[in-house]
Design an enzyme around this catalytic site. Structure first.
Site, PDB file in Angstrom:
ATOM      1  N   ASP A  96      10.484 140.417  58.584  1.00 11.68           N
ATOM      2  CA  ASP A  96      11.244 139.359  57.905  1.00 11.68           C
ATOM      3  C   ASP A  96      11.486 138.147  58.801  1.00 11.68           C
ATOM      4  O   ASP A  96      12.361 137.330  58.524  1.00 11.68           O
ATOM      5  CB  ASP A  96      12.594 139.905  57.420  1.00 11.68           C
ATOM      6  CG  ASP A  96      13.492 140.375  58.565  1.00 11.68           C
ATOM      7  OD1 ASP A  96      12.991 140.496  59.707  1.00 11.68           O
ATOM      8  OD2 ASP A  96      14.685 140.610  58.326  1.00 11.68           O
ATOM      9  N   CYS A  99      11.577 140.334  63.544  1.00  8.99           N
ATOM     10  CA  CYS A  99      11.029 141.603  64.045  1.00  8.99           C
ATOM     11  C   CYS A  99      11.238 141.785  65.541  1.00  8.99           C
ATOM     12  O   CYS A  99      11.493 142.918  65.983  1.00  8.99           O
ATOM     13  CB  CYS A  99       9.559 141.734  63.672  1.00  8.99           C
ATOM     14  SG  CYS A  99       8.457 140.499  64.391  1.00  8.99           S
ATOM     15  N   HIS A 205       3.451 140.338  64.979  1.00  5.87           N
ATOM     16  CA  HIS A 205       4.542 141.279  64.692  1.00  5.87           C
ATOM     17  C   HIS A 205       4.886 142.124  65.916  1.00  5.87           C
ATOM     18  O   HIS A 205       4.022 142.419  66.749  1.00  5.87           O
ATOM     19  CB  HIS A 205       4.123 142.200  63.539  1.00  5.87           C
ATOM     20  CG  HIS A 205       5.215 143.063  62.998  1.00  5.87           C
ATOM     21  ND1 HIS A 205       6.332 142.560  62.363  1.00  5.87           N
ATOM     22  CD2 HIS A 205       5.366 144.414  62.993  1.00  5.87           C
ATOM     23  CE1 HIS A 205       7.123 143.551  61.996  1.00  5.87           C
ATOM     24  NE2 HIS A 205       6.560 144.683  62.365  1.00  5.87           N
TER      25      HIS A 205
END
Length: 227
Positions: A96, A99, A205
């Site tokens: 979102d 991370c 990520h």
């Protein structure tokens, strides 16, 4: 109530509120230290698995360009192969925009929902020690701080350095970079008292990293446990 009394009352309430916020931050960091210390042996265990790889010096920087789909796919496959090779597993973190902070919160507090507290602590570090960090930011520093303060703003390698400094931790990144498998971010002017392990799908990520067996027995602490 007179204006003078009202002013005193508001001033007192503001002071109490500020004091409470600072106390909560201190409590979160202290208890986080205890939790991290309790799992520090596991962190050193991960380190022993990757000892032969060596690591590269960390240079704080803001985020780079997001790779295209093909390159991102290759990077992810490379990361998954490394995880399998060294018996490591990812605790999957929500993507979102928070991370990095969620992954750090999972490592420190055993609960990624403490990402707001982690971001707040990192921002406090960046503000208090501006001269230490501003040279790495290719924009006006106040603009950078205002942007990074927002929930959902992606953390970068400068916020990782600030987190290492703030929490007295060595942050170890198992990456998807082709030529750089392991990056270690150590606190400046401090001997690290803990290790925090993250996987980094480069420029895409972060996840929280565990030995495969440890992930199977991992339990999330309830969020209200700290306060």
């Amino acid at each position: 109530m007179s204006e003078q009394q009202d002013h005193v009352s508001k001033s007192s309430s503001s002071s109490i509120s500020t004091s409470t916020q600072e106390s909560e931050e201190e409590v979160s960091v202290t208890i986080g230290s205890l939790l991290a210390q309790a799992r520090n042996d596991k962190g050193h265990s991960l380190g022993r698995r990757l000892l032969h790889l060596g690591s590269v010096p960390h240079h704080p920087r803001v985020n780079g360009e997001i790779p295209n789909v093909d390159n991102a796919t290759l990077d992810h496959e490379r990361l998954l192969e490394r995880l399998g090779t060294y018996g490591l597993a990812e605790f999957q973190i929500e993507g979102d925009g928070n991370c990095q902070f969620r992954a750090l919160a999972d490592q420190i507090f055993c609960n990624p929902e403490y990402h707001k507290q982690v971001r707040k602590a990192v921002m406090k570090q960046l503000k208090e020690f501006r001269k230490r960090y501003e040279g790495y930011v290719p924009m006006e520093y106040k603009v950078y701080l205002k942007k990074m303060k927002r929930s959902g703003e992606w953390g970068d390698h400068l916020t990782l350095q600030a987190a290492a400094d703030r929490f007295g931790a060595k942050i170890c990144l198992l990456t998807s970079f082709r030529d750089t498998c392991l990056i270690e971010i150590v606190p400046r002017d401090l001997t690290p008292t803990r290790e925090l392990w993250l996987s980094f799908w480069c420029e895409v990520h972060y996840n929280s990293l565990y030995a495969t067996d440890d992930l199977l027995t991992r339990k999330t602490k309830k969020k209200h446990w700290l306060f």
